[in-house]
Design an enzyme around this catalytic site. Structure first.
Site, short mmCIF file in Angstrom:
data_model
loop_
_atom_site.label_atom_id
_atom_site.label_comp_id
_atom_site.label_asym_id
_atom_site.label_seq_id
_atom_site.Cartn_x
_atom_site.Cartn_y
_atom_site.Cartn_z
N TYR A 63 0.81 -1.22 0.00
CA TYR A 63 0.00 0.00 0.00
C TYR A 63 0.85 1.27 0.00
O TYR A 63 0.34 2.35 -0.29
CB TYR A 63 -0.92 0.02 1.22
CG TYR A 63 -1.97 -1.06 1.24
CD1 TYR A 63 -2.20 -1.87 0.14
CD2 TYR A 63 -2.72 -1.29 2.37
CE1 TYR A 63 -3.15 -2.87 0.17
CE2 TYR A 63 -3.70 -2.30 2.41
CZ TYR A 63 -3.90 -3.08 1.30
OH TYR A 63 -4.85 -4.06 1.33
N LYS B 186 4.09 -15.68 2.08
CA LYS B 186 4.07 -16.40 0.81
C LYS B 186 5.51 -16.66 0.40
O LYS B 186 5.97 -16.31 -0.69
CB LYS B 186 3.33 -15.56 -0.25
CG LYS B 186 2.99 -16.33 -1.53
CD LYS B 186 2.01 -17.47 -1.30
CE LYS B 186 1.67 -18.11 -2.65
NZ LYS B 186 0.87 -19.36 -2.47
N ASP C 293 -2.42 -18.55 1.42
CA ASP C 293 -3.57 -19.22 0.83
C ASP C 293 -4.07 -20.35 1.72
O ASP C 293 -5.28 -20.55 1.88
CB ASP C 293 -3.25 -19.73 -0.58
CG ASP C 293 -1.86 -20.34 -0.70
OD1 ASP C 293 -1.10 -20.33 0.29
OD2 ASP C 293 -1.51 -20.81 -1.80
N ASP D 296 -5.04 -7.42 5.69
CA ASP D 296 -6.28 -6.74 5.30
C ASP D 296 -7.32 -7.76 4.86
O ASP D 296 -8.49 -7.72 5.28
CB ASP D 296 -5.96 -5.77 4.15
CG ASP D 296 -7.09 -4.82 3.85
OD1 ASP D 296 -8.15 -4.90 4.50
OD2 ASP D 296 -6.93 -3.97 2.95
N ASP E 88 -10.73 -9.43 7.33
CA ASP E 88 -12.12 -9.29 6.88
C ASP E 88 -12.79 -10.66 6.76
O ASP E 88 -14.00 -10.78 6.96
CB ASP E 88 -12.17 -8.57 5.53
CG ASP E 88 -12.10 -7.06 5.70
OD1 ASP E 88 -11.81 -6.60 6.82
OD2 ASP E 88 -12.33 -6.33 4.71
#
Length: 361
Positions: free
Chosen positions: A141, A191, A223, A247, A251
């Protein structure tokens, strides 16, 4: 104690849920004889409407002058098709960077009274109690270079996931410290099978782990973590991960909690000279403009974020615990907003806020 707080109601349902969080803060301050100083500022779409920018200089000044910030929500549909630097969310990113609140703490708890609100089976969700620690001020970001170049049909879009070793170390160390106060288990999510960024992340985690031999550590690819959160959420205690992964995963926790209206968050930086932890506190949910102004938004995440502020920034554990206990009582007995699927008539946002205050006593 003097509580110097900046309130940023923001967009959509932000003003409605923030109003009830402030109501609870005022009630707690009166009950425990604290001096509460509230100042209000603009952020996001409302700031663009009034000042032309999403993060006005006045808001920046207030955020740095106060001890902690309570935020409602940011984002309006009218800005959805604009470039990222012109959207309301840009102001939120700038606020986080300005305050250097590098660790975002997102607790996810499946309360027994809300098991029926989750689409998952009760026996999978029951007992879920985890804390996601998300790095908040670096990564994809914020990284450079970024942008879109070239002519239509041949454009190239670039974003850079950039982490410096100290940025990883400080959030990982905070996650270990939090794990020591819970069930002493830390899961690091990355990852590392694909990304060099994640390979360095994992190396830093393993180095820091040597200072915390009492904490059980495991590494999970992002994942697989997304899948395990749904299949076996009770395996997790504290989860630490980088900005983008955190993020998304946090959620996903709304499925476990029964409603995204239940998810609070605390973003923590360094201690201020007066000993207070600088913090930014906000519900995880968005601005939900489709229900804004209807007085039916769930304020419990905002109220929980206010309780987290009292706990983390000001060290007022008794007051924070009383608010959390009141929220659990309201969840058992009502009143509840429509998102929690109450058996009887759904309550308004204000009715829920007043019920929390009445339960605190």
């Amino acid at each position: 104690m003097k509580l110097d707080i900046l309130v940023l109601p923001g967009d959509g349902i932000g003003p409605e849920v923030t109003r009830e969080a402030v109501r609870v803060l005022e009630h707690a301050a009166a009950k425990w004889n604290h001096e509460l100083r509230l100042r209000e500022g603009l952020l996001g779409g409302t700031a663009i409407h009034e000042t032309g920018v999403s993060f006005p200089e006045e808001t920046r000044r207030l955020a740095l002058e106060t001890d902690a910030t309570l935020l409602g929500a940011v984002g309006l549909p009218e800005f959805d098709n604009l470039a990222p630097e012109k959207r309301p969310e840009k102001g939120l990113l700038q606020l986080r960077k300005t305050l250097d609140v590098f660790a975002n703490l997102r607790p996810i708890v499946a309360y027994d009274t809300l098991l029926g609100s989750s689409p998952l089976k009760d026996d999978i969700v029951r007992g879920t109690d985890l804390l996601i620690v998300r790095e908040l001020t670096a990564g994809l970001y914020f990284g450079d270079p970024r942008g879109i170049s070239g002519q239509p049909g041949e454009r190239v879009a670039t974003n850079s996931m950039v982490y410096r070793e100290p940025e990883v170390e400080r959030v990982v160390r905070m996650a270990f410290e939090l794990a020591l106060k819970r069930r002493k288990k830390l899961t690091s999510v990355d990852k590392a099978n694909v990304l060099e960024n994640s390979q360095m992340w994992r190396e830093v985690v393993m180095t820091v782990a040597k200072d915390y031999p009492g904490v059980e550590l495991d590494h999970v690819l992002v994942d697989n973590c997304a899948m395990q959160l749904i299949l076996n959420p009770t395996r997790f205690d504290v989860v630490v991960t980088e900005n983008l992964f955190g993020d998304i995963l946090s959620d996903e926790g709304a499925v476990l909690a029964g409603s995204i209206g239940m998810l609070q968050s605390a973003s923590i930086g360094d201690r201020l000279p007066n000993g207070v932890w600088r913090g930014l506190y906000e519900p995880v949910h968005g601005s939900a403009s489709d229900i804004a102004g209807q007085d039916k938004a769930n304020p419990l995440a905002a109220i929980g974020s206010a309780a987290a502020m009292l706990n983390y920034s000001f060290g007022l554990k008794e007051e924070a615990a009383a608010i959390d206990a009141a929220v659990q009582t309201v969840l058992r007995n009502g009143p509840l907003t429509p998102d929690l699927k109450p058996a009887g008539t759904a309550a308004t946002t204000e009715e829920v806020g007043r019920a929390v205050c009445a339960t605190i006593g």
